[in-house]
Each structure stands twice: as C-alpha cells, then as structure tokens.
Design an enzyme around this catalytic site. Structure first.
Site, PDB file in Angstrom:
ATOM      1  N   ASP A  54       9.816  16.057  76.144  1.00 41.28           N
ATOM      2  CA  ASP A  54       9.884  16.769  74.874  1.00 41.28           C
ATOM      3  C   ASP A  54      11.346  17.171  74.760  1.00 41.28           C
ATOM      4  OD1 ASP A  54      10.096  18.716  72.915  1.00 41.28           O
ATOM      5  OD2 ASP A  54       8.025  19.333  73.156  1.00 41.28           O
ATOM      6  N   HIS A  55      12.110  16.450  73.957  1.00 42.96           N
ATOM      7  CA  HIS A  55      13.566  16.618  74.057  1.00 42.96           C
ATOM      8  C   HIS A  55      14.025  18.025  73.660  1.00 42.96           C
ATOM      9  CE1 HIS A  55      13.702  15.793  69.703  1.00 42.96           C
ATOM     10  NE2 HIS A  55      14.921  16.265  69.720  1.00 42.96           N
ATOM     11  N   HIS A  96       7.259  20.099  69.945  1.00 45.16           N
ATOM     12  CA  HIS A  96       8.463  20.944  69.948  1.00 45.16           C
ATOM     13  C   HIS A  96       8.174  22.409  69.609  1.00 45.16           C
ATOM     14  CE1 HIS A  96      10.170  17.049  70.206  1.00 45.16           C
ATOM     15  NE2 HIS A  96      10.309  16.805  68.912  1.00 45.16           N
TER      16      HIS A  96
HETATM   17  C1  BG6 Z   1      11.587  14.043  66.921  1.00 50.25           C
HETATM   18  C2  BG6 Z   1      10.750  13.729  65.719  1.00 50.25           C
HETATM   19  O1  BG6 Z   1      10.773  14.303  68.039  1.00 50.25           O
HETATM   20  O2  BG6 Z   1      12.374  15.193  66.647  1.00 50.25           O
HETATM   21  C3  BG6 Z   1      11.636  13.501  64.510  1.00 50.25           C
HETATM   22  O3  BG6 Z   1       9.994  12.563  65.973  1.00 50.25           O
HETATM   23  C4  BG6 Z   1      12.548  14.673  64.292  1.00 50.25           C
HETATM   24  O4  BG6 Z   1      10.844  13.274  63.349  1.00 50.25           O
HETATM   25  C5  BG6 Z   1      13.287  15.015  65.570  1.00 50.25           C
HETATM   26  O5  BG6 Z   1      13.478  14.317  63.285  1.00 50.25           O
HETATM   27  C6  BG6 Z   1      14.063  16.302  65.426  1.00 50.25           C
HETATM   28  O6  BG6 Z   1      14.873  16.478  66.562  1.00 50.25           O
HETATM   29  P1  BG6 Z   1      16.244  17.270  66.473  1.00 50.25           P
HETATM   30  O7  BG6 Z   1      16.740  17.272  67.883  1.00 50.25           O
HETATM   31  O8  BG6 Z   1      17.116  16.505  65.531  1.00 50.25           O
HETATM   32  O9  BG6 Z   1      15.892  18.631  65.958  1.00 50.25           O
END
Ligand code: BG6
Length: 506
Positions: free
Chosen positions: A185-186, A248
């Site tokens: 989960d980045h 997230h």
């Molecule tokens: C991803 C989603 O996990 O997270 C995307 O699949 C989204 O739809 C993205 O745009 C948002 O990540 P960040 O790091 O740009 O907030």
C-alpha cells in the site's frame, strides 16, 4: 552519498518489467537507493516481460524513465555507468515454465559466483489477472524456497471484494509463508504517513488528549485533480471505494486511531492497526444511504483547462455506474473512540490535489470571554498534511494585538520544506528498502486486507445493487457532490481543508 548501511546481496526480479510502474516508480526508486549508497556491489534487478527489449534497449528505457521521474533529477553519466550494470532483462511469456526456470537458474548461478546467500525478491508489477499464475510459477520454480530470503511483493488491488481477497490469500498461503509476502500500500511508504507514528508515539504531549474526551471528530480527505487518465479499463472494475478507501484511507485511519504499540516489530504494529479495523462499526445495509455518499465527475474545469466527464473517458462505459468520489462516516466502537465520528472522502477531478487529516478538538467547556471577543472563535484543530505540502498545523486562539480584547484563531506550523533540507525519499524507495531488509511493518498483512474488505462489503453491495440515479453528480474541479456536504452538515459539521502554507524560502 550518505554512507548508509548497505543491504545484503539481493536480486530483484520484476514481473511486468516493461510496464509503467517499473518505468515511473520502481526504477527511479532503485536509482535513488543506489545514489544514497544503500545498494551493495552484489545486486541485480531483472526486468521480465514479453516485449522487444534486450539488455541494452531495456537499460535505455529505464534511463529515460529515471531522467523524467527521479526526485534527484537526470542521471549523470558516471552514476548511470555504474547503476546500469545492475540492470538486466529477460524476455518471456508468463505462461511458460521455462521462463521461471531460467530466472531461477540465473539467480542460482549468481549466488554461486558471489559466494554468499542472496535475497531473492519477486515483484508482481502486473495486472491482477496475472497474480495467481506468476505467484504459482515463482514458487514452483523454487525461487522463493528459502523462507527467510525468498520474498514476493504484490501490488494492489489485492482482490476486488472480500471473497476474492480470501481466495488470493488462500492461494498465496498454499505457496508461501506469510512472512514472505509483502502486499504494497504505497501510502504507507510516504514520509508524512510514517510520521504519524512518530508524531503520536514519540511525543507525550498529544496522547492524553487523543481520545473521545477531547476530540470532537476526525476528517480524512484525499483529493486528486487527475481524472482516470489511461486507466479506464481498470477503474471501471474498481471505483473510489475499492481504489482508495479500502486501502490508503483506511490505513491512514488505522495509524491515527491505533493504540500505542509496545515495539515497532512488524506484527506488533500490524496487530494494533488491525484492532482498529475490527472495532469499526459495521454498516447495516439499511444505513448505507445515510453513512455513505458516492459521486461521479461530470465535465468541468481543472486549473483553467476544460476536462471531460468520466463517462467520456477512454475505456469507460457511456452509462457507467462507477463512483469516482466516495464519502463515508465511520464510528470506532472502543473505549478511546466511542461516539467520535470519523468522516472520510476521496475523489478524482476535485478542486484541489491534497491529502490531509484533520483532528477537530472539542470546544472549551465554558466561554469566559465576553461574546463580542469571540466572533472568530474556532475550536482547536490539528491538521496533518500528507501532500503535496508536507507538515503539521495546530490551530488555537490568540488575542489579536490591540487595546481591545479580541480573539482570533492562529496557527503553529511545522513545515518539512522549512525544517529540513534535501528532497524526501519517495514511498517506493522506503518500501523497496524495507523488502530488501525483510521489514514488513509498512506492508499489509492478510488479515488487514480481509478486514478492510469485510468492512466495506455492505457499501459495495448496496452500490452495485442500485445504480446511482443522478450520475454524473459533481462537476470536475468542484468539491464533490452536494450530498457529501449534506452528510456532514446533518451532524453540525462541515468539511475542512486547511493546507500547509508554501514556505517563503527553502
Ligand atoms: C493509487 C490509485 O493506488 O493511488 C490511483 O490506484 C491514485 O487511482 C493513486 O491516483 C494516488 O496516489 P498518490 O500517491 O498520487 O496520492
């Protein structure tokens, strides 16, 4: 170079090596780990895909991505000359057992030549339809046979509902030990997200206030200005609830609401987080309409540019019922949080790109100051800004300078850009380093993923059973559907967006 303690000898095999994630995120992250001196001499990253690359053309493609997306800017010839020796390519079809045998043999030979045991990491940077196939073949090839050194990294989406997540977990548990699995989960790799733990558990000041006695409500907002871009095919099977809330936003909430961990051992932290998910009140089907709002963007304007409606995006059905915005209200039924509403919202094509958590404290129990001094009075508020500007803001009342007693809210602000020099590591740098170091704290355990799906199933079921009668229901570039404002207004609150100010100087 900072002289970091280098990781153990490792090989990273990226299935989907020719894809966007590898190009934009993984390779730039590895390059920065290299620049910051984390990578040992005995390191290799092998891109695996079915394409026309060979080692040289793959390296050129990788360099092009790093030059565009690396936080440290374009590659220098010197750094590239060294880093490129780490990068290899193997062409092959994921259906073909020989491909996996070839990868395994290559790594065995490396281990033999290096004369040390090496970490073997297989990374699934592929669409979910390949998860089962590749995870089976990687395991069957013996690549991850050493439980302590063989690891499998899986990108999201991890299932698309509770049933498919359980099936995928069951499959993986038949092939791997849970300790070998790194579900990404980045958001958990973001610096400001990791800082929630530091803020809460390295300071004594806030903990006594961090409960139902002092906190009125909590808001989590993750807004994007981007639309679905070229991901219509995927997004049509997902929507905002699956794409953002299930992972997230619920993970952000876990960090805000968890009990203090006894240690920072991976399972200890993850146990405390999963406790939060277990304590969140279940949605009853008949409550979904009052506790959850969905939206879909119409055409509109973003940063002065005209943008199209979701239903007109490539690979999106013209009568799509997929939500691009979701707002929900939760309660956590435990001693700390009983009765504290938690509002969450996320959307694409919003008026601002911002991720922020707001802790709204209760009002003072009694206003001692005359009413006239109080016109601008606001309750205390703590704002954790995740992105784009990173920092924390504490709002309190102060006396406005002058001969009269007038109160006004002011802010104390911690701003990363002012407090620290240098650039912040990207989430994928942290996460890849953790995989090499065998630290799963920032990764999703099987039970966390399943609990998050279980929680959202009543909403997913209600939304798929009944098409929204009023999609599209918000203009691109707006703050989302009016129903989301109404949901929170019913409780006497309003959505708050308090960005951290841009610093005057860096
Ligand atoms: C991803 C989603 O996990 O997270 C995307 O699949 C989204 O739809 C993205 O745009 C948002 O990540 P960040 O790091 O740009 O907030």
């Amino acid at each position: 170079m900072e002289g970091n303690e280098k990781i153990a000898p490792s090989v990273l095999v990226i299935y989907g090596g020719g894809g966007d994630l590898t190009w934009r995120k993984l390779m730039p992250a590895l390059y920065n780990l290299f620049l910051d001196d984390w990578l040992p001499e005995q390191f290799q990253v092998i891109g695996v895909a079915k394409s026309d690359f060979d080692d040289d053309s793959f390296r050129a493609h990788v360099r092009n991505g790093i030059d565009q997306f690396s936080r440290s800017g374009k590659t220098t010839d010197d750094a590239w000359a060294k880093f490129s020796t780490y990068v290899k390519y193997i062409d092959g079809d994921f259906e073909d057992d020989a491909l996996f045998a070839q990868v395994k043999t290559r790594v065995d030979e490396m281990e033999h030549a290096w004369g040390v045991p090496i970490n073997r990491v297989a990374y699934l940077a592929v669409p979910p339809k390949f998860f089962e196939l590749i995870s089976k073949k990687v395991s069957e090839s013996g690549f991850t046979a050493d439980i302590l050194r063989g690891r499998l990294v899986i990108e999201k989406p991890f299932g698309r509902d509770l049933k498919s997540a359980i099936e995928l977990n069951d499959l993986l548990h038949g092939l791997y030990d849970e300790r070998q699995l790194y579900r990404i989960d980045h958001y958990l790799g973001k610096e400001t997200v990791q800082n929630i733990l530091a803020f809460r558990f390295a300071n004594a000041l806030f903990e006594p206030l961090w409960n139902r006695n002092y906190i009125d409500h909590i808001q989590v907002t993750v807004f994007e200005e981007l639309g679905v871009e070229a991901r219509g095919n995927y997004y049509e099977t997902a929507g905002a609830l699956r794409d953002m809330i299930q992972n997230h936003l619920l993970q952000l909430l876990c960090l805000i609401a968890m009990e203090p961990p006894v240690s920072f051992d991976a399972d200890e932290v993850r146990n405390k987080k999963v406790d939060v998910l277990h304590a969140i009140r279940k949605f009853l089907p008949e409550e979904v309409h009052s506790l959850a709002v969905r939206g879909q963007y119409d055409k509109g304007w973003i940063e002065g540019e005209k943008v199209i409606a979701y239903r007109k995006e490539p690979d999106v059905s013209p009568d799509s019922n997929v939500e691009t915005f979701a707002a929900l209200k939760f309660f956590i039924d435990n001693w700390r949080w009983q009765g504290v509403p938690i509002y969450m919202r996320t959307g694409k094509r919003m008026n601002e790109a911002i991720s922020v958590i707001t802790i709204q404290f209760k009002p003072v129990p009694h206003h001692s100051f005359p009413a006239a001094t109080n016109e601008n009075w606001q309750p205390n508020r703590l704002v954790l800004n995740i992105q784009p500007n990173m920092g924390i803001r504490l709002r309190f009342q102060a006396k406005t300078p002058g001969l009269k007693m007038l109160l006004n809210p002011v802010d104390m602000q911690f701003n990363y850009a002012q407090s620290y020099t240098g650039t912040t590591p990207e989430a994928y740098e942290t996460l890849l380093l953790d995989v090499f170091q065998g630290d799963a704290t920032l990764f999703m355990r099987a039970d966390q993923v399943e609990s998050a799906w279980a929680l959202l199933m009543p909403v997913l079921n209600a939304w798929s059973a009944n098409s929204s009668p009023n999609f599209p229901n918000y203009e691109a570039g707006s703050h989302g559907p009016d129903e989301a404002q109404a949901m929170i207004a019913k409780d006497g609150h309003s959505w708050i967006l308090t960005p951290i100010d841009e610093p005057d100087c860096r």
